[in-house]
Design a protein around this motif. Structure first.
Motif, PDB file in Angstrom:
ATOM      1  N   MET A  67       0.806  -1.216   0.000  1.00 35.60           N
ATOM      2  CA  MET A  67       0.000   0.000   0.000  1.00 35.60           C
ATOM      3  C   MET A  67       0.847   1.278   0.000  1.00 35.60           C
ATOM      4  SD  MET A  67      -2.789  -1.260  -0.651  1.00 35.60           S
ATOM      5  CE  MET A  67      -3.736   0.259  -0.734  1.00 35.60           C
ATOM      6  N   TYR A  74      -7.370   1.548   4.186  1.00 34.10           N
ATOM      7  CA  TYR A  74      -7.582   0.360   3.344  1.00 34.10           C
ATOM      8  C   TYR A  74      -7.822  -0.836   4.266  1.00 34.10           C
ATOM      9  CZ  TYR A  74      -2.622  -0.095   4.574  1.00 34.10           C
ATOM     10  OH  TYR A  74      -1.440  -0.151   5.280  1.00 34.10           O
ATOM     11  N   GLY A  80      -9.689  -5.037  -3.264  1.00 34.01           N
ATOM     12  CA  GLY A  80      -8.969  -3.802  -3.546  1.00 34.01           C
ATOM     13  C   GLY A  80      -7.473  -3.988  -3.418  1.00 34.01           C
TER      14      GLY A  80
END
Length: 280
Positions: free
Chosen positions: A143, A213, A268
């Motif tokens: 990320m 996230y 995702g």
């Protein structure tokens, strides 16, 4: 009873015993001693809740945790979101996420640097030496890299050097020692170090926090009997900060409580992994 009979009986008892052991592991996001401290009380709790002996089986690196569950060498794994995705792909869809911390629904990473570095924003990382954690880490690599790419920075092209520390605590140490100019890591590990005064924030601190996230979860192999899977899930969801045992376990696991989770929560991360070139 003959010696041969005793030997066979002992062997069969050993097989039966082995089948009654729940083997648990975790991605090695911190030092091995810290992992054992963090998950020791949880393994004792699961023994009582599930009615089986529970054995904590440490692994050397993130890929080893993936392979261990895919190959059913362990039964229950604490994965980062990205290692869960890797295990799901590697197994052909046979990994079942059963619970995550409430904190994992809006997880974040932080970028840290020395206060005198002159780095105050992501753009300032151009030409610098930057460390991530494990290459398979969600919060320590995937990320942060994804958000860097969104900001127009390609670590492999724009940084002077990219390093991988292997674990979040080692990432902090690499910035404190000056081996790198900046680094990215799990926000909860950073907060733990700050709260325990293991890092001097007058010298090293956060200069960027990512958007949220989904992250970590407890996962099992789909071949685990459903009854056992349900017992483990129920036990995790039952942990309560209002009980001494629950408070100890949840605090060690940097959680307020565990909640149910589903594979859809991590789609995702799979997309981010493909966009960042970390999933082919």
């Amino acid at each position: 009873m003959t010696v041969a009979t005793i030997t066979v009986a002992t062997f069969l008892a050993g097989v039966s015993h082995a089948q009654q052991v729940l083997r648990v592991t975790t991605i090695p996001e911190e030092a091995a001693t810290e992992q054992m401290r963090k998950f020791g009380p949880l393994t004792k709790y699961l023994e009582q809740a599930v009615g089986m002996k529970v054995s904590f089986v440490p692994v050397n690196d993130y890929p080893a945790a993936v392979e261990a569950l895919v190959n059913k060498q362990v039964d229950l794994v604490w994965f980062g979101g990205f290692t869960y995705v890797q295990a799901q792909i590697r197994s052909g869809g046979k990994i079942v996420p059963i619970a995550q911390r409430e904190e994992d629904t809006k997880f974040r990473s932080v970028f840290i640097t020395q206060k005198n570095s002159g780095i105050t924003r992501l753009a300032d990382l151009k030409g610098k030496q930057v460390s991530f954690g494990s290459q398979s880490s969600t919060s320590g690599h995937l990320m942060p890299r994804s958000f860097l790419l969104e900001a127009g920075l390609d670590p492999d092209r724009d940084f002077k050097r990219v390093a991988y520390s292997g674990a979040h605590d080692a990432t902090i140490a690499s910035v404190v020692s000056g081996r790198v100019d900046a680094a990215a890591l799990d926000i909860t590990v950073w907060q733990k170090f700050v709260n325990e005064k293991k890092v001097d924030t007058s010298k090293v601190d956060v200069f960027y926090t990512t958007p949220p996230y989904f992250n970590y979860n407890w996962s099992v192999n789909a071949d685990m009997p459903v009854e056992l899977r349900d017992k483990i899930t129920k036990a995790l969801l039952a942990l309560d900060m209002n009980t001494p045992e629950g408070k100890e376990i949840l605090t060690l696991n940097r959680a307020s409580k565990y909640i149910p989770t589903t594979p859809d929560n991590y789609k995702g991360l799979e997309s981010a992994g493909r966009s960042a070139g970390l999933i082919k």
